[in-house]
Design a protein around this motif. Structure first.
Motif, mmCIF file in Angstrom:
data_model
loop_
_atom_site.group_PDB
_atom_site.id
_atom_site.type_symbol
_atom_site.label_atom_id
_atom_site.label_comp_id
_atom_site.label_asym_id
_atom_site.label_seq_id
_atom_site.Cartn_x
_atom_site.Cartn_y
_atom_site.Cartn_z
ATOM 1 N N ALA A 145 0.848 -1.195 0.000
ATOM 2 C CA ALA A 145 0.000 0.000 0.000
ATOM 3 C C ALA A 145 0.885 1.247 0.000
ATOM 4 C CB ALA A 145 -0.915 -0.002 1.211
ATOM 5 N N LEU A 146 0.562 2.177 -0.896
ATOM 6 C CA LEU A 146 1.338 3.422 -1.036
ATOM 7 C C LEU A 146 2.839 3.138 -1.213
ATOM 8 C CD1 LEU A 146 -0.393 5.912 1.445
ATOM 9 C CD2 LEU A 146 0.180 6.393 -0.933
ATOM 10 N N SER A 147 3.175 2.022 -1.843
ATOM 11 C CA SER A 147 4.569 1.588 -1.933
ATOM 12 C C SER A 147 5.421 2.487 -2.832
ATOM 13 C CB SER A 147 4.657 0.148 -2.439
ATOM 14 O OG SER A 147 4.006 0.010 -3.683
ATOM 15 N N SER A 148 4.799 3.237 -3.767
ATOM 16 C CA SER A 148 5.568 4.091 -4.677
ATOM 17 C C SER A 148 5.552 5.553 -4.271
ATOM 18 C CB SER A 148 5.024 3.967 -6.105
ATOM 19 O OG SER A 148 5.137 2.645 -6.581
ATOM 20 N N ASN A 149 4.822 5.889 -3.249
ATOM 21 C CA ASN A 149 4.717 7.293 -2.844
ATOM 22 C C ASN A 149 6.069 7.853 -2.439
ATOM 23 O OD1 ASN A 149 2.648 9.505 -2.152
ATOM 24 N ND2 ASN A 149 3.912 9.422 -0.314
ATOM 25 N N THR A 150 6.378 9.059 -2.931
ATOM 26 C CA THR A 150 7.643 9.714 -2.576
ATOM 27 C C THR A 150 7.401 10.968 -1.746
ATOM 28 O OG1 THR A 150 7.625 10.891 -4.690
ATOM 29 C CG2 THR A 150 8.892 8.835 -4.565
ATOM 30 N N SER A 151 6.572 11.885 -2.273
ATOM 31 C CA SER A 151 6.381 13.159 -1.587
ATOM 32 C C SER A 151 4.919 13.488 -1.306
ATOM 33 C CB SER A 151 7.008 14.288 -2.405
ATOM 34 O OG SER A 151 6.448 14.334 -3.705
ATOM 35 N N GLY A 152 3.995 12.630 -1.731
ATOM 36 C CA GLY A 152 2.589 12.878 -1.472
ATOM 37 C C GLY A 152 2.279 12.847 0.017
ATOM 38 N N SER A 153 1.362 13.712 0.448
ATOM 39 C CA SER A 153 1.020 13.809 1.864
ATOM 40 C C SER A 153 -0.484 13.711 2.078
ATOM 41 C CB SER A 153 1.537 15.133 2.441
ATOM 42 O OG SER A 153 2.949 15.217 2.353
ATOM 43 N N PHE A 154 -0.870 13.467 3.310
ATOM 44 C CA PHE A 154 -2.272 13.385 3.722
ATOM 45 C C PHE A 154 -3.015 12.302 2.940
ATOM 46 C CE2 PHE A 154 -0.839 17.848 3.997
ATOM 47 C CZ PHE A 154 -0.797 17.959 5.379
ATOM 48 N N LEU A 155 -2.376 11.134 2.815
ATOM 49 C CA LEU A 155 -2.928 10.006 2.092
ATOM 50 C C LEU A 155 -3.315 8.898 3.060
ATOM 51 C CD1 LEU A 155 -0.092 10.030 -0.553
ATOM 52 C CD2 LEU A 155 -2.466 10.613 -1.086
ATOM 53 N N GLY A 156 -4.382 8.172 2.693
ATOM 54 C CA GLY A 156 -4.785 7.020 3.483
ATOM 55 C C GLY A 156 -5.029 5.841 2.566
ATOM 56 N N ALA A 157 -4.301 4.737 2.785
ATOM 57 C CA ALA A 157 -4.449 3.554 1.945
ATOM 58 C C ALA A 157 -4.652 2.334 2.831
ATOM 59 C CB ALA A 157 -3.215 3.370 1.070
ATOM 60 N N PHE A 158 -5.783 1.639 2.620
ATOM 61 C CA PHE A 158 -6.121 0.490 3.443
ATOM 62 C C PHE A 158 -6.459 -0.676 2.530
ATOM 63 C CE2 PHE A 158 -6.876 4.335 5.737
ATOM 64 C CZ PHE A 158 -6.458 4.073 7.038
ATOM 65 N N SER A 203 2.685 8.639 -6.324
ATOM 66 C CA SER A 203 4.016 9.188 -6.052
ATOM 67 C C SER A 203 3.912 10.587 -5.453
ATOM 68 C CB SER A 203 4.867 9.215 -7.322
ATOM 69 O OG SER A 203 4.217 9.958 -8.335
ATOM 70 N N THR A 204 3.163 11.479 -6.117
ATOM 71 C CA THR A 204 3.082 12.860 -5.640
ATOM 72 C C THR A 204 1.665 13.319 -5.332
ATOM 73 O OG1 THR A 204 2.966 13.685 -7.918
ATOM 74 C CG2 THR A 204 5.163 13.475 -6.922
ATOM 75 N N GLY A 205 0.694 12.487 -5.636
ATOM 76 C CA GLY A 205 -0.687 12.861 -5.329
ATOM 77 C C GLY A 205 -0.898 13.049 -3.844
ATOM 78 N N THR A 206 -1.767 14.017 -3.498
ATOM 79 C CA THR A 206 -2.017 14.294 -2.085
ATOM 80 C C THR A 206 -3.514 14.203 -1.792
ATOM 81 O OG1 THR A 206 -2.230 16.687 -2.452
ATOM 82 C CG2 THR A 206 -0.029 15.828 -1.966
ATOM 83 N N GLY A 207 -3.826 13.989 -0.531
ATOM 84 C CA GLY A 207 -5.208 14.022 -0.080
ATOM 85 C C GLY A 207 -6.069 12.902 -0.605
ATOM 86 N N ASN A 208 -5.471 11.756 -0.987
ATOM 87 C CA ASN A 208 -6.232 10.616 -1.466
ATOM 88 C C ASN A 208 -6.493 9.621 -0.344
ATOM 89 O OD1 ASN A 208 -6.274 11.207 -4.403
ATOM 90 N ND2 ASN A 208 -4.055 10.990 -4.222
ATOM 91 N N ASN A 209 -7.656 8.955 -0.450
ATOM 92 C CA ASN A 209 -7.986 7.905 0.503
ATOM 93 C C ASN A 209 -8.506 6.698 -0.252
ATOM 94 O OD1 ASN A 209 -7.740 9.140 3.345
ATOM 95 N ND2 ASN A 209 -8.904 10.689 2.216
#
Length: 459
Positions: free
Chosen positions: A320-333, A342-348
């Protein structure tokens, strides 16, 4: 000599037992036990062994000038040149080796085995030193245990320390209640207290309090960071000033230098973190590349594995969120949820493979198996249900509730689809219900409350 009443004594050498008046003493060597008057059951072998003893009893001195200054001390054993040489009133000491417990005067119940072991001890009591130079600088410290050459070699007043292994706690001077097991463990600690180090080089540079390191080179670079716990090879090995970190697993938090309040469980978890704080990672390689990102939570294999600077993310499930580098405020379940972000923010994303291909799309919410499963750059989308909004890739501002509901193509904008397999063919359209639906209820307020009436027309 002056002996006229003592019996059972044996003296061999000039002035041996010269002043003796009591029983059962044995002196072998020039001036051995020469000052003894009323001390009994002493054995002295060597030049001036037990030379000053007057009333001390049950002492054994073997070696030139061993226990030479003892006057009233009792039940001491000294074996080696100048062993317990300065002891005057201290009792129940055991010194084995050249100059072992050399300077001890009144300290009692000490055990020194090895060349110059506890050589500087004067009044410290209850110390145990095993090995060349072990506790050699100790003067007044008590209750220390040193096993190995140079172990606790600079300790002067520190007490209740335990060092096992060559040069463990070698620089400790005034630190108390430290435990070090392994070559070089806590080697540079001088004043730090309540530290525990188990493994070669563990906490080797530490200077402060309340750290625990278990494993070779665990917390090896720590200088002023406190209240850290490291379990595993090289765990928190580069930490210098970071505090309140917990690392469990080989190389967990191994690059952390100043980050504080982190928790890492699993091999290589948070291995690249340097300054990021308040992160929690559970699972091999979780948050493995994080450097300065803070307040992230990762549970599962490779969760948030590529994150470097992203903050305030939560990932639960393998990759989960294994490729994220700088994205913030993310929730992955869920497994692979937001795996490509990678850079997307505010995703759930909630559910297996939900929002998996998303890279830079932001402020999306996906709930259900493969919900928004094709989205890459689309933003402000909401999908609830199995494969909801599955066709969307770059479109934004969609709402889909129900199995396979959503736009028919991947680039439409601003649609609403509610129902099972409801597909919207054009942008800026809303469809509620599929072709099988025959009516929809509506309501209006009456004086008697809310009334529901069906529309007769088929939708």
């Amino acid at each position: 000599g002056l002996n006229n009443t003592g019996s059972g004594n044996a003296a061999f050498g000039s002035f041996a037992l010269f002043n003796n008046q009591v029983d059962n003493n044995s002196a072998f060597g020039t001036e051995a036990l020469t000052s003894n008057t009323s001390g009994s059951d002493n054995n002295a072998f060597g030049y001036q062994a037990l030379y000053s003893n007057s009333t001390g009893s049950v002492n054994n001195a073997f070696g030139s000038q061993a226990l030479a200054s003892n006057s009233t001390g009792t039940a001491n054993n000294a074996f080696g040149f100048s062993a317990l040489n300065a002891n005057s009133t201290g009792g129940s000491n055991n010194a084995f080796g050249y100059s072992a417990l050399l300077s001890n005067t009144t300290g009692s119940s000490n055990n020194a085995f090895g060349y110059k072991a506890l050589a500087s001890n004067t009044t410290g009591s209850g110390n145990n030193a095993f090995g060349e130079g072990a506790l050699s600088s100790n003067s007044t410290g008590s209750g220390n245990v040193a096993v190995g050459p140079g172990t606790l070699g600079n300790n002067s007043t520190g007490s209740s320390n335990c060092g096992v292994g060559e040069k463990t706690l070698a620089s400790n001077s005034t630190g108390n209640s430290n435990a070090a097991f392994g070559v070089g463990a806590l080697a540079s600690n001088s004043t730090g207290n309540q530290n525990a180090a188990f493994g070669t080089g563990a906490l080797g540079n530490n200077q402060v309090d309340n750290n625990s390191a278990f494993g070779t080179e665990a917390l090896a670079g720590n200088t002023t960071g406190s209240s850290n716990n490291a379990f595993g090879y090289a765990a928190l090995t580069l930490n210098s000033t970071g505090s309140a970190n917990n690392a469990f697993g080989s190389k967990a938090l191994s690059s952390n230098s100043t980050g504080s309040g982190n928790a890492a469980f699993g091999d290589g978890t948070m291995g690249g973190n340097t300054t990021g704080g308040r992160n929690a990672a559970f699972g091999n390689a979780a948050l493995g590349s994080n450097s300065s990102g803070g307040a992230n939570t990762a549970f599962g294999f490779r969760t948030l594995g590529s994150n470097s600077t992203g903050s305030s993310n939560a990932a639960f499930g393998a990759s989960a969120l294994s490729s994220n580098t700088s994205g913030s405020f993310l929730g992955a379940f869920g497994t692979s949820a937001l795996a490509s972000n990678s850079t997307g923010t505010g995703n759930n994303a909630f559910g297996y493979a939900s929002l998996t291909p998303n890279t830079s799309g932001s402020n999306n919410t996906a709930m259900g198996y493969r919900a928004l499963g094709s989205n890459t750059t689309g933003s402000f989308n909401t999908a609830h249900g199995y494969d909801a909004l599955f066709n969307n890739a770059t479109g934004s501002c969609h709402v889909a509730v129900g199995y396979l509901s959503g736009p028919t193509t991947n680039n439409l904008q601003n649609t609403i689809a509610i129902g099972c397999n409801v597909l919207v063919p054009a942008s800026n359209n809303t469809i509620i219900g599929n072709a099988a639906m025959v009516s929809i209820g509506w309501s209006h307020l009456t004086k008697d409350g809310i009334a529901f009436r069906p529309l007769a027309d088929k939708l």
